[in-house]
Design a protein around this motif. Structure first.
Motif, PDB file in Angstrom:
ATOM      1  N   ARG A 424       0.807  -1.401  -0.063  1.00  0.00           N
ATOM      2  CA  ARG A 424       0.094   0.115   0.086  1.00  0.00           C
ATOM      3  C   ARG A 424       0.954   1.268  -0.003  1.00  0.00           C
ATOM      4  O   ARG A 424       0.699   2.264  -0.737  1.00  0.00           O
ATOM      5  CB  ARG A 424      -1.168   0.018   1.231  1.00  0.00           C
ATOM      6  CG  ARG A 424      -2.028   1.146   1.202  1.00  0.00           C
ATOM      7  CD  ARG A 424      -2.864   0.986   2.238  1.00  0.00           C
ATOM      8  NE  ARG A 424      -4.236   1.969   2.041  1.00  0.00           N
ATOM      9  CZ  ARG A 424      -4.653   2.441   3.120  1.00  0.00           C
ATOM     10  NH1 ARG A 424      -4.154   2.583   4.230  1.00  0.00           N
ATOM     11  NH2 ARG A 424      -5.590   3.173   2.724  1.00  0.00           N
ATOM     12  N   ASP A 428       0.958   4.162  -2.767  1.00  0.00           N
ATOM     13  CA  ASP A 428       0.727   5.712  -2.218  1.00  0.00           C
ATOM     14  C   ASP A 428       1.813   6.575  -2.982  1.00  0.00           C
ATOM     15  O   ASP A 428       1.494   7.315  -3.596  1.00  0.00           O
ATOM     16  CB  ASP A 428       0.738   5.843  -1.024  1.00  0.00           C
ATOM     17  CG  ASP A 428      -0.486   5.432  -0.176  1.00  0.00           C
ATOM     18  OD1 ASP A 428      -1.562   5.117  -0.841  1.00  0.00           O
ATOM     19  OD2 ASP A 428      -0.553   5.152   0.910  1.00  0.00           O
ATOM     20  N   THR A 444      -6.123  -0.991  -5.101  1.00  0.00           N
ATOM     21  CA  THR A 444      -4.931  -1.390  -3.927  1.00  0.00           C
ATOM     22  C   THR A 444      -5.493  -1.033  -2.535  1.00  0.00           C
ATOM     23  O   THR A 444      -5.294  -1.802  -1.595  1.00  0.00           O
ATOM     24  CB  THR A 444      -3.412  -0.774  -3.984  1.00  0.00           C
ATOM     25  OG1 THR A 444      -3.817   0.397  -4.072  1.00  0.00           O
ATOM     26  CG2 THR A 444      -2.812  -1.275  -5.134  1.00  0.00           C
ATOM     27  N   ASP A 445      -6.474  -0.010  -2.319  1.00  0.00           N
ATOM     28  CA  ASP A 445      -6.729   0.264  -1.214  1.00  0.00           C
ATOM     29  C   ASP A 445      -7.659  -0.556  -0.762  1.00  0.00           C
ATOM     30  O   ASP A 445      -7.850  -1.205   0.382  1.00  0.00           O
ATOM     31  CB  ASP A 445      -7.710   1.526  -1.221  1.00  0.00           C
ATOM     32  CG  ASP A 445      -6.558   2.749  -0.999  1.00  0.00           C
ATOM     33  OD1 ASP A 445      -5.525   2.681  -0.776  1.00  0.00           O
ATOM     34  OD2 ASP A 445      -6.962   4.088  -1.118  1.00  0.00           O
ATOM     35  N   PHE A 448      -6.205  -3.826   0.204  1.00  0.00           N
ATOM     36  CA  PHE A 448      -5.466  -3.665   1.657  1.00  0.00           C
ATOM     37  C   PHE A 448      -6.663  -3.988   2.771  1.00  0.00           C
ATOM     38  O   PHE A 448      -6.098  -4.741   3.559  1.00  0.00           O
ATOM     39  CB  PHE A 448      -4.878  -2.227   1.639  1.00  0.00           C
ATOM     40  CG  PHE A 448      -4.313  -1.941   3.128  1.00  0.00           C
ATOM     41  CD1 PHE A 448      -3.211  -2.479   3.565  1.00  0.00           C
ATOM     42  CD2 PHE A 448      -5.039  -1.230   3.889  1.00  0.00           C
ATOM     43  CE1 PHE A 448      -2.704  -2.354   4.826  1.00  0.00           C
ATOM     44  CE2 PHE A 448      -4.654  -0.903   5.362  1.00  0.00           C
ATOM     45  CZ  PHE A 448      -3.244  -1.671   5.696  1.00  0.00           C
TER      46      PHE A 448
END
Ligand code: PLP
Length: 659
Positions: A424, A428, A444-445, A448
């Motif tokens: 993550r 970012d 990806t968020d 996660f």
């Protein structure tokens, strides 16, 4: 986006629950309701939090039903519901506790309770206390000029006691002394030596010999959050040498005034009963010594401070008290009796100024949840496409690995967590440099949070002390936020200012085990605007156990709100006073209650006037803007008029969300 506002979350941190063995008592235990509720609240068979009238539970009012009926009558939430019968019962209970104690311990004088109106000045509250207190001779206490002006006309009998605390100017003292001349039982309590000299001067000019009291600065230390209201650090009270000087002047006969009352106040919410005992013994000793010097002190006033069990436990530290009402009354009566008996001095009239313990229980703030901010995971059937970024594949592989092996140990789960965190962070960084498209960042968020949820659900059966810290805090990170239609600053100032925990409980659905964890956040644009401590039997008190939101209203009650909160609330973001309803129990009415009165919430117009904005001026400015846009052809005249009508109608609205 991960933290999106979502009225009906699809995926949350929720865990499916087997409700078969869940009982109303389990719900009561979860929220410590039987402890702080003191028998005034329970969970009924339908899973509603109910207010109990008879204290045996035979007459219950489901609070959610009151809320629904108020909504039908057009009352907007949040609403402060006052159960006036609980207020009346508290008056009787406190007075009866002292009466019982006096009888049991062989005390040979009486008790008078005075209600300090600063705790809740609402006229109906003061009148209800006086009415319920009439059989017990309940009086009032005021602490300022405005409170003095409000209380005087309520002394319907000459016997009714009015204690005047707080700093007083000449006008106030003159008024008080004049009332004494009329035969009213009004006693000014001298807060500092200068005030005594001012009183003496007023009395000389009026040629009277007024009775007065003295607030004594004791050496016994207080306990709890307000401990500095007494003792050496207090801003109130006369010292021992000053008291001796007053007594000398009175004995010399040269000064007008008769010392009739000794008073102390250790601060509100005394947490430890031993601290109270020490203070009462000290003031009783002073009383005895003065009586031995032929000073005719009649009253011994132990101030306020009787605590409320907000925390649902008897801890005796911070805000948590370690005694019951009866123990408090016994401690006062017994301590005074012992000291007086040792010197064979007649027992004085006992006075206490309990406010918090009298008013806290009777009001409940009912809130509606407006939506939730959930940590959304990826859909359960998600499989990355070939074109997806490598980080999306990596995250998904972690998830897939966990799904394929049910026997992973905490150390392996920690490794999975570390992988997800690293991925993550990398996502970012790539995103901030423009190398990762928005959709891939969103994926990806989501992945996660899916990994976190998967890890968290595997950990539920492990005792927390067997887990690494990083995994324990995961639980906390996954907690949802329930956005509630209220302002912490307006309705729960003590929570924001001093971390006071107030019990919060979902008002219905308690026949189902709560399946979500949430932090309640308010409408203000301030990160402090949330409830960050809950009264619960959960291991942690940083979240509230709630139910997943469905397509129907979800109400939360904040309890024990009757003391101090209404009057101290502030207008952050211009959220105003909430609506109020005064509810009475009546078994002959539908659902066992009737609503005697509703008071609307403050309107936007009223709040704006406090900061010098006035509708006529605002509307004129708005008209100018709209007119120029019509002239520029950006908007048709009819649409302009409609916009102005909509704007104008906001002035009469509540400052809270209308649903
Ligand atoms: N009396 C005095 C002089 C006070 O200052 C206060 C408030 O702190 C009270 C009574 C009421 O105290 P409580 O609400 O804790 O009973």
């Amino acid at each position: 986006m991960t933290d999106t506002l979502n009225v009906a979350p699809e995926v949350g941190a929720s865990v499916l629950i087997d409700n078969q063995n869940w009982t109303a008592q389990d719900a009561a235990d979860l929220y410590h309701l039987d402890v702080w509720g003191e028998g005034y609240f329970s969970v009924d068979e339908e899973g509603h939090v109910a207010s109990d009238h008879s204290r045996t539970g035979s007459t219950q009012i489901a609070i959610a039903r009151v809320v629904e009926r108020l909504k039908q009558r057009g009352v907007t939430l949040p609403v402060l519901i006052r159960f006036q019968d609980i207020l009346r019962e508290r008056v009787a209970q406190i007075n009866t506790a002292f009466r019982d104690s006096i009888e049991e311990l062989g005390y040979t004088n009486r008790y008078i309770g005075v209600y300090p109106i600063k705790v809740n000045q609402l006229h109906e509250v003061v009148e209800e206390v006086l009415d319920a207190g009439r059989p017990f001779g309940v009086g009032l206490e005021c602490g300022s000029k405005a409170e003095l002006v409000a209380t005087i006309p309520h002394l319907d009998s000459d016997e009714t006691l009015l204690i005047c605390n707080g700093y007083k100017d000449r006008d106030m003292l003159q008024l008080i002394v004049s009332l004494q001349k009329l035969g009213k039982n009004v006693i000014p309590v001298v807060e500092k030596f200068d005030e005594y000299e001012l009183l003496t001067d007023v009395a000389d000019k009026l040629m009277v010999n007024p009775k007065f009291g003295v607030r004594v600065r004791l050496s016994a230390a207080g306990s709890g959050k307000w401990a500095d209201s007494g003792g050496d650090l207090s801003k109130f009270g006369v010292s021992m040498p000053e008291l001796i000087e007053m007594v000398r002047r009175e004995k010399d006969g040269g000064e007008a005034g008769t010392l009739r009352l000794l008073h102390f106040h250790m601060g509100s919410q005394i947490s430890d009963i031993q601290a109270l005992r020490r203070a009462v013994k000290e003031i009783a000793q002073i009383f005895v010594q003065l009586r031995k010097r032929d000073i005719e002190v009649q009253y011994l006033d132990v101030g306020g401070g009787l605590g409320v069990n907000y925390e649902g436990e008897l801890a005796g530290t911070g805000n948590a008290i370690n005694y019951t009402l009866q123990e408090y009354a016994n401690a006062v009566v017994q301590s005074v009796r012992e000291v007086c008996d040792a010197e064979t001095i007649e027992h004085p009239v006992l006075i206490s100024e309990s406010g918090r313990a009298l008013t806290a229980h009777h009001s409940v703030l009912a809130l509606e949840v407006a939506g939730s901010y959930a940590k959304h995971g990826a859909p359960t059937d998600f499989v990355p496409a070939e074109v997806d970024h490598q980080l999306v594949h990596d995250m998904w592989n972690t998830l897939d690995w966990m799904a394929s092996d049910n026997s992973l140990r905490p150390a392996e789960l920690l490794e999975a967590y570390h992988d997800a965190v690293a991925n993550r962070q990398e996502a970012d960084t790539l995103f901030s440099f423009g190398y990762l498209p928005l959709e891939q960042k969103a994926l990806t968020d989501q992945l996660f949070w899916s990994v976190c949820q998967a890890i968290n659900s595997r950990l539920q059966d492990n005792p927390p002390d067997s887990l690494p810290d990083e995994l324990i805090t995961l639980n906390h990170r996954l907690v949802e936020q329930y956005l509630c239609n209220f302002s912490v600053f307006q309705s729960m100032l003590d929570h924001w200012a001093i971390g006071q925990r107030f019990p919060a409980v979902p008002l219905q659905h308690l026949n189902r085990k709560p399946d979500c964890k949430a932090v309640l956040v308010d409408l203000t644009c301030d990160s402090d605007g949330k409830i960050h401590g809950y009264v619960t039997s959960n291991d942690e008190n940083s979240y509230l156990s709630v139910h997943e939101l469905k397509d129907e209203p979800y109400y939360i009650g904040i309890f024990l709100m009757g003391a101090y909160q209404d009057i101290m609330g502030d207008s952050h973001n211009l959220f105003g006073r909430v609506a109020e309803a005064h509810v009475y129990f009546d078994e002959t009415e539908p659902d066992n209650f009737y609503i005697e009165k509703t008071i609307p919430s403050t309107t936007i117009e009223e709040m704006l006037a406090l900061v010098q904005y006035f509708p006529s001026d605002l509307f004129r400015r708005m008209e100018t803007i709209v007119k120029s846009k019509v002239e520029q052809g950006l908007i048709k005249p009819t649409a302009g008029v409609q916009l102005l009508d909509e704007y104008r109608s906001c002035f009469g609205d509540s400052t809270y969300l209308q649903r």
